[in-house]
Design a protein around this motif. Structure first.
Motif, PDB file in Angstrom:
ATOM      1  N   GLY A 157      -1.852   6.205   4.586  1.00  0.00           N
ATOM      2  CA  GLY A 157      -1.640   7.638   4.789  1.00  0.00           C
ATOM      3  C   GLY A 157      -1.681   8.421   3.484  1.00  0.00           C
ATOM      4  N   VAL A 158      -1.049   7.895   2.445  1.00  0.00           N
ATOM      5  CA  VAL A 158      -1.055   8.573   1.146  1.00  0.00           C
ATOM      6  C   VAL A 158      -2.465   8.619   0.575  1.00  0.00           C
ATOM      7  CG1 VAL A 158      -0.218   8.437  -1.235  1.00  0.00           C
ATOM      8  CG2 VAL A 158       1.342   7.973   0.667  1.00  0.00           C
ATOM      9  N   PHE A 159      -3.207   7.527   0.735  1.00  0.00           N
ATOM     10  CA  PHE A 159      -4.581   7.473   0.237  1.00  0.00           C
ATOM     11  C   PHE A 159      -5.450   8.552   0.889  1.00  0.00           C
ATOM     12  CE2 PHE A 159      -8.945   6.001   0.196  1.00  0.00           C
ATOM     13  CZ  PHE A 159      -9.109   5.542  -1.110  1.00  0.00           C
ATOM     14  N   ILE A 160      -5.307   8.732   2.191  1.00  0.00           N
ATOM     15  CA  ILE A 160      -6.083   9.754   2.903  1.00  0.00           C
ATOM     16  C   ILE A 160      -5.784  11.138   2.328  1.00  0.00           C
ATOM     17  CG2 ILE A 160      -6.419  10.894   5.133  1.00  0.00           C
ATOM     18  CD1 ILE A 160      -5.704   8.163   6.433  1.00  0.00           C
ATOM     19  N   ALA A 161      -4.504  11.424   2.090  1.00  0.00           N
ATOM     20  CA  ALA A 161      -4.124  12.738   1.553  1.00  0.00           C
ATOM     21  C   ALA A 161      -4.767  12.981   0.190  1.00  0.00           C
ATOM     22  CB  ALA A 161      -2.594  12.829   1.454  1.00  0.00           C
ATOM     23  N   GLY A 162      -4.761  11.972  -0.674  1.00  0.00           N
ATOM     24  CA  GLY A 162      -5.364  12.136  -1.986  1.00  0.00           C
ATOM     25  C   GLY A 162      -6.860  12.340  -1.915  1.00  0.00           C
ATOM     26  N   GLY A 163      -7.522  11.600  -1.020  1.00  0.00           N
ATOM     27  CA  GLY A 163      -8.963  11.774  -0.857  1.00  0.00           C
ATOM     28  C   GLY A 163      -9.320  13.170  -0.370  1.00  0.00           C
ATOM     29  N   ALA A 164      -8.498  13.732   0.510  1.00  0.00           N
ATOM     30  CA  ALA A 164      -8.758  15.079   1.019  1.00  0.00           C
ATOM     31  C   ALA A 164      -8.645  16.120  -0.091  1.00  0.00           C
ATOM     32  CB  ALA A 164      -7.789  15.397   2.153  1.00  0.00           C
ATOM     33  N   VAL A 165      -7.642  15.970  -0.954  1.00  0.00           N
ATOM     34  CA  VAL A 165      -7.491  16.913  -2.069  1.00  0.00           C
ATOM     35  C   VAL A 165      -8.702  16.850  -2.982  1.00  0.00           C
ATOM     36  CG1 VAL A 165      -6.130  17.466  -4.129  1.00  0.00           C
ATOM     37  CG2 VAL A 165      -4.967  16.850  -2.000  1.00  0.00           C
ATOM     38  N   LEU A 185      -1.438   6.712  -5.856  1.00  0.00           N
ATOM     39  CA  LEU A 185      -0.169   6.299  -5.254  1.00  0.00           C
ATOM     40  C   LEU A 185      -0.424   5.382  -4.049  1.00  0.00           C
ATOM     41  CD1 LEU A 185       1.781   9.699  -5.354  1.00  0.00           C
ATOM     42  CD2 LEU A 185       2.020   7.766  -6.931  1.00  0.00           C
ATOM     43  N   GLY A 186      -1.394   5.772  -3.227  1.00  0.00           N
ATOM     44  CA  GLY A 186      -1.758   4.938  -2.080  1.00  0.00           C
ATOM     45  C   GLY A 186      -2.330   3.603  -2.514  1.00  0.00           C
ATOM     46  N   SER A 191      -2.506  -2.149  -3.112  1.00  0.00           N
ATOM     47  CA  SER A 191      -2.891  -3.243  -4.003  1.00  0.00           C
ATOM     48  C   SER A 191      -1.749  -4.216  -4.233  1.00  0.00           C
ATOM     49  CB  SER A 191      -3.381  -2.691  -5.345  1.00  0.00           C
ATOM     50  OG  SER A 191      -2.347  -1.988  -6.017  1.00  0.00           O
ATOM     51  N   SER A 192      -0.522  -3.789  -4.017  1.00  0.00           N
ATOM     52  CA  SER A 192       0.626  -4.686  -4.162  1.00  0.00           C
ATOM     53  C   SER A 192       0.952  -5.402  -2.858  1.00  0.00           C
ATOM     54  CB  SER A 192       1.862  -3.908  -4.617  1.00  0.00           C
ATOM     55  OG  SER A 192       1.695  -3.375  -5.897  1.00  0.00           O
ATOM     56  N   VAL A 193       0.965  -4.674  -1.766  1.00  0.00           N
ATOM     57  CA  VAL A 193       1.468  -5.257  -0.525  1.00  0.00           C
ATOM     58  C   VAL A 193       0.420  -6.118   0.174  1.00  0.00           C
ATOM     59  CG1 VAL A 193       0.836  -3.370   1.065  1.00  0.00           C
ATOM     60  CG2 VAL A 193       2.880  -4.761   1.506  1.00  0.00           C
ATOM     61  N   ILE A 194      -0.865  -5.809   0.023  1.00  0.00           N
ATOM     62  CA  ILE A 194      -1.873  -6.587   0.750  1.00  0.00           C
ATOM     63  C   ILE A 194      -1.996  -8.014   0.220  1.00  0.00           C
ATOM     64  CG2 ILE A 194      -4.362  -6.762   1.211  1.00  0.00           C
ATOM     65  CD1 ILE A 194      -4.346  -3.797   1.831  1.00  0.00           C
ATOM     66  N   PRO A 195      -2.059  -8.243  -1.107  1.00  0.00           N
ATOM     67  CA  PRO A 195      -2.043  -9.646  -1.565  1.00  0.00           C
ATOM     68  C   PRO A 195      -0.768 -10.380  -1.140  1.00  0.00           C
ATOM     69  CG  PRO A 195      -2.782  -8.206  -3.332  1.00  0.00           C
ATOM     70  CD  PRO A 195      -2.278  -7.313  -2.234  1.00  0.00           C
ATOM     71  N   LEU A 196       0.351  -9.666  -1.148  1.00  0.00           N
ATOM     72  CA  LEU A 196       1.615 -10.252  -0.709  1.00  0.00           C
ATOM     73  C   LEU A 196       1.538 -10.646   0.767  1.00  0.00           C
ATOM     74  CD1 LEU A 196       4.686 -10.780  -1.120  1.00  0.00           C
ATOM     75  CD2 LEU A 196       5.040  -8.368  -0.568  1.00  0.00           C
ATOM     76  N   TYR A 197       1.083  -9.720   1.589  1.00  0.00           N
ATOM     77  CA  TYR A 197       0.942  -9.958   3.027  1.00  0.00           C
ATOM     78  C   TYR A 197      -0.033 -11.112   3.279  1.00  0.00           C
ATOM     79  CZ  TYR A 197      -0.419  -8.966   7.900  1.00  0.00           C
ATOM     80  OH  TYR A 197      -0.702  -9.065   9.239  1.00  0.00           O
TER      81      TYR A 197
END
Length: 528
Positions: A157-165, A185-186, A191-197
Motif C-alpha cells: 500500500g505504501v509503495f502504491i502511494a509513492g508511485g502515484a506521487v 518506505l514501501g 525487502s525485509s519481510v519477504i525474505p523473512l517470510y
C-alpha cells in the motif's frame, strides 16, 4: 486438546506431552501410547473444518488456505505458487531500482525538471534507499507484532502511494524526491519481510532454491524497467509520457501485490510462535504431499520456540539484548548485504546507460546495451536455483566475488587506456560482472541473513541487515554520478578492492548453512 496452561489449541487428533524444563523434553504433538496412530490420509478439507472450532488467528486477517475442494493447490504446488507470488514484492523494488536509469537520460525529463545537476540526479535516484532504510529498521517490530502477511500488505500500500506521487508530480523536483522517499518506505518493508517470510515457509532442502527464485523476481523487475524505458524512447521525446508511463506501471504492479497478498498463507513459524493452532494447519497445507514431514516440522519448530522462550524470556529479545547475545551473527548477517553493495552492483544497476555512454556508446545505443545487460543479468540468476543447495553458500559467494573483482579492475584498465575497442571490451566486462553478481551475491546475499538468526530475533536481525543494505545502497547511489565526473575510471577500483575483501571475509567468517534446518543454524557459529 488444550495445553495445560490454556495457551495453545490443537486439532482434535493431537495430544500433548508435558514440558519438563529440567530435561528439555519439550512439548510436541504425539499419538498417545494406548491409541492407534492418527490417519493422515483424511482430506485436507477436514482439517480446515476442524480449525473452525478454534479461535481465529491473532493477526486479525483471514488466513486463506488457497485450497479448493480437490486440494489442487496444496503441498509443493502451494509452496511454489506462494514463493513465486511474493516474488512480485521483490519485483517491485527491482523495478524501482532500475526505472530511473533510463528516465534521467530522457530530454523531456531533463527539460521538465529544468536540467537537474548531478547532485540532484543522485538524490532522486538514491533517496529511495533512504526511505527504505528508515522503515526497514521498524520491520522487526511490525512483523513480530502484526505478522508477516499484514506487513506485506502494508508495504504494498505504501509503495502504491509513492508511485502515484512520482507519476503525477508537478515541476518541483522536491515532489519527485518525496514520492521516491514514500516508495522507499514501501520497499523497506517489502525487502525485509519477504525474505523473512520466504525462509519461514520453505523446507530446509529447498530453502536456498526458493530464495534464489525470489531474487530472480527482483532482477526480472529490474530488466523490465530497463526495457520499458527503452520502449518509451519511441514515444514522442517531447512528451512527458515518455517518463510518466514507466512510473505509472509501478503503481499497477503494486496494486497486484496488494490485492493478491490477501490470499497467501501466514508464516507457520510466526503462528506457532504466537501459540496459534492455525500454524500447524498451515504446515499441513504446505506439506500436503507428506503429512509426516508436516509433523516433523511442527515438532522441530515448537521445540525450538519453547527452548528459546525458556532460555530467552521477552526482556532478552530486545535490540540491546540481541547485540549482546547474538553479536557475531548480527555482524555476519549485516556484512552479507553491506558487502553486496560495496561490491559495486548499483554503480551498474542505477547508472548503466551512463556507464555505457562513458565507455563510448551514443544516444539510444547506451540504453539498448543496458537492456541487453539486464537480460544477461536476469539469466544469470537461474543457475543458483540448482546450485545453491548442492554447492552451498560459501563457494558461490567466493567465486562470485573473485569474478566481479577481476571484471572491475579490467574495466578501469580499459577506460584508462582508451582505444577503438574500449566500448566493446567494457560492455563485455560489465555483462560478465553483472552475471557474476546475479549468480552469487545477489541471491545469496539476501538468503543468508534470513537463515542465520534464531526465531526470537529473526525479524529484528533481518530488518537490521536490510537496513545496512539500504544505507550503503544510498551512499553508493548518491556518490556514483559525482565520482564519475571527478575520478572517472578510478571509480571502479574501489568496488574491485571490496570484492577481494568480500572473498576473504566469507572464507574466514561465514559458516555453511546448506541443508541445515533454521532451528539448528545456531550450532554452526560455535566454531566461528
Amino acid at each position: 486438546m488444550v495445553l495445560h496452561n490454556g495457551a495453545y489449541d490443537y486439532p482434535e487428533d493431537i495430544q500433548l506431552n508435558e514440558y519438563d524444563p529440567l530435561n528439555e523434553a519439550f512439548l510436541y504433538p504425539q499419538t498417545p501410547p494406548d491409541a492407534a496412530p492418527p490417519d493422515y490420509s483424511e482430506p485436507l478439507d477436514a482439517l480446515k473444518s476442524s480449525a473452525a472450532s478454534h479461535p481465529q488467528p491473532t493477526a486479525g486477517l483471514p488466513y486463506s488456505t488457497t485450497l479448493n475442494s480437490s486440494g489442487k493447490l496444496g503441498g509443493a504446488r502451494l509452496l511454489y505458487f506462494t514463493s513465486v507470488f511474493v516474488s512480485l514484492g521483490v519485483f517491485l523494488f527491482g523495478y524501482d531500482q532500475g526505472v530511473y536509469s533510463g528516465i534521467i537520460t530522457f530530454p523531456a525529463f531533463q527539460k521538465y525538471f529544468r536540467h537537474p545537476s548531478s547532485a540532484q540526479i543522485g538524490m532522486v535516484v538514491s533517496v529511495l534507499e533512504l526511505g527504505a532504510l528508515i522503515l526497514s529498521l521498524t520491520v522487526g517490530y511490525m512483523a513480530d507484532r502484526w505478522g508477516r502477511k499484514r506487513t506485506i500488505l502494508l508495504g504494498a500500500g505504501v509503495f502504491i502511494a509513492g508511485g502515484a506521487v512520482q507519476t503525477f508530480t508537478g515541476r518541483s523536483i522536491l515532489l519527485l524526491v518525496l514520492g521516491r522517499v514514500v516508495s522507499g518506505l514501501g520497499v523497506g518493508l517489502l525487502s525485509s519481510v519477504i525474505p523473512l517470510y520466504q525462509s519461514e515457509i520453505s523446507p530446509s532442502h529447498a530453502r536456498g532454491r526458493l530464495a534464489c527464485v525470489e531474487f530472480t523476481g527482483n532482477i526480472c523487475g529490474y530488466a523490465a524497467s530497463v526495457w520499458i524505458d527503452y520502449s518509451c524512447t519511441f514515444i514522442n521525446q517531447n512528451s512527458n509520457l515518455v517518463w510518466r508511463v514507466p512510473l505509472f506501471i509501478q503503481c499497477v504492479l503494486g496494486l497486484l501485490l496488494f490485492a493478491g497478498a490477501f490470499f497467501i498463507v501466514e508464516s507457520p513459524r510466526w503462528l506457532i510462535g504466537k501459540n496459534d493452532a492455525h500454524g500447524y494447519l498451515v504446515l499441513r497445507l504446505l506439506y500436503a504431499d507428506s503429512p509426516e514431514t508436516a509433523e516433523r516440522e511442527f515438532h522441530s519448530i515448537k521445540e525450538a520456540i519453547l527452548r528459546e522462550q525458556t532460555l530467552s524470556p521477552p526482556e532478552q529479545r530486545s535490540y540491546r539484548a540481541m547485540f549482546r547475545t547474538h553479536f557475531r551473527r548480527l555482524v555476519v548477517g549485516c556484512s552479507a548485504l553491506l558487502l553486496a553493495q560495496l561490491n559495486g552492483i548499483n554503480i551498474i544497476s542505477y547508472y548503466a546507460p551512463l556507464v555505457f555512454a562513458e565507455a563510448g556508446f551514443k544516444g539510444n545505443d547506451a540504453l539498448f546495451m543496458a537492456g541487453v545487460n539486464a537480460l544477461v543479468y536476469l539469466a544469470s540468476t537461474i543457475p543458483p536455483w540448482f546450485l545453491v543447495d548442492r554447492w552451498g553458500r560459501r563457494p558461490i559467494f567466493i567465486s562470485g566475488a573473485l569474478t566481479m573483482g577481476t571484471c572491475l579492475f579490467l574495466i578501469s584498465l580499459a577506460m584508462w587506456m582508451g582505444g577503438k575497442s574500449t566500448p566493446t571490451f567494457v560492455a563485455l566486462l560489465v555483462v560478465v560482472y553483472n552475471a557474476a553478481f546475479g549468480y552469487s551475491w545477489g541471491p545469496i546475499g539476501w538468503l543468508y541473513p534470513a537463515e542465520i538468526y534464531p526465531l526470537s530475533i529473526r525479524a529484528k536481525g533481518v530488518s537490521l541487515s536490510t537496513a545496512c543494505n539500504w544505507l550503503f545502497n544510498f551512499i553508493v547511489g548518491q556518490m556514483t554520478p559525482i565520482l564519475q565526473e571527478t575520478i572517472s575510471w578510478r571509480l571502479y577500483l574501489i568496488p574491485g578492492v571490496c570484492c577481494l575483501v568480500s572473498a576473504v571475509v566469507v572464507f574466514r567468517y561465514f559458516p555453511e548453512t546448506k541443508g541445515v534446518d533454521l532451528e539448528e543454524v545456531g550450532s554452526l557459529f560455535d566454531g566461528y
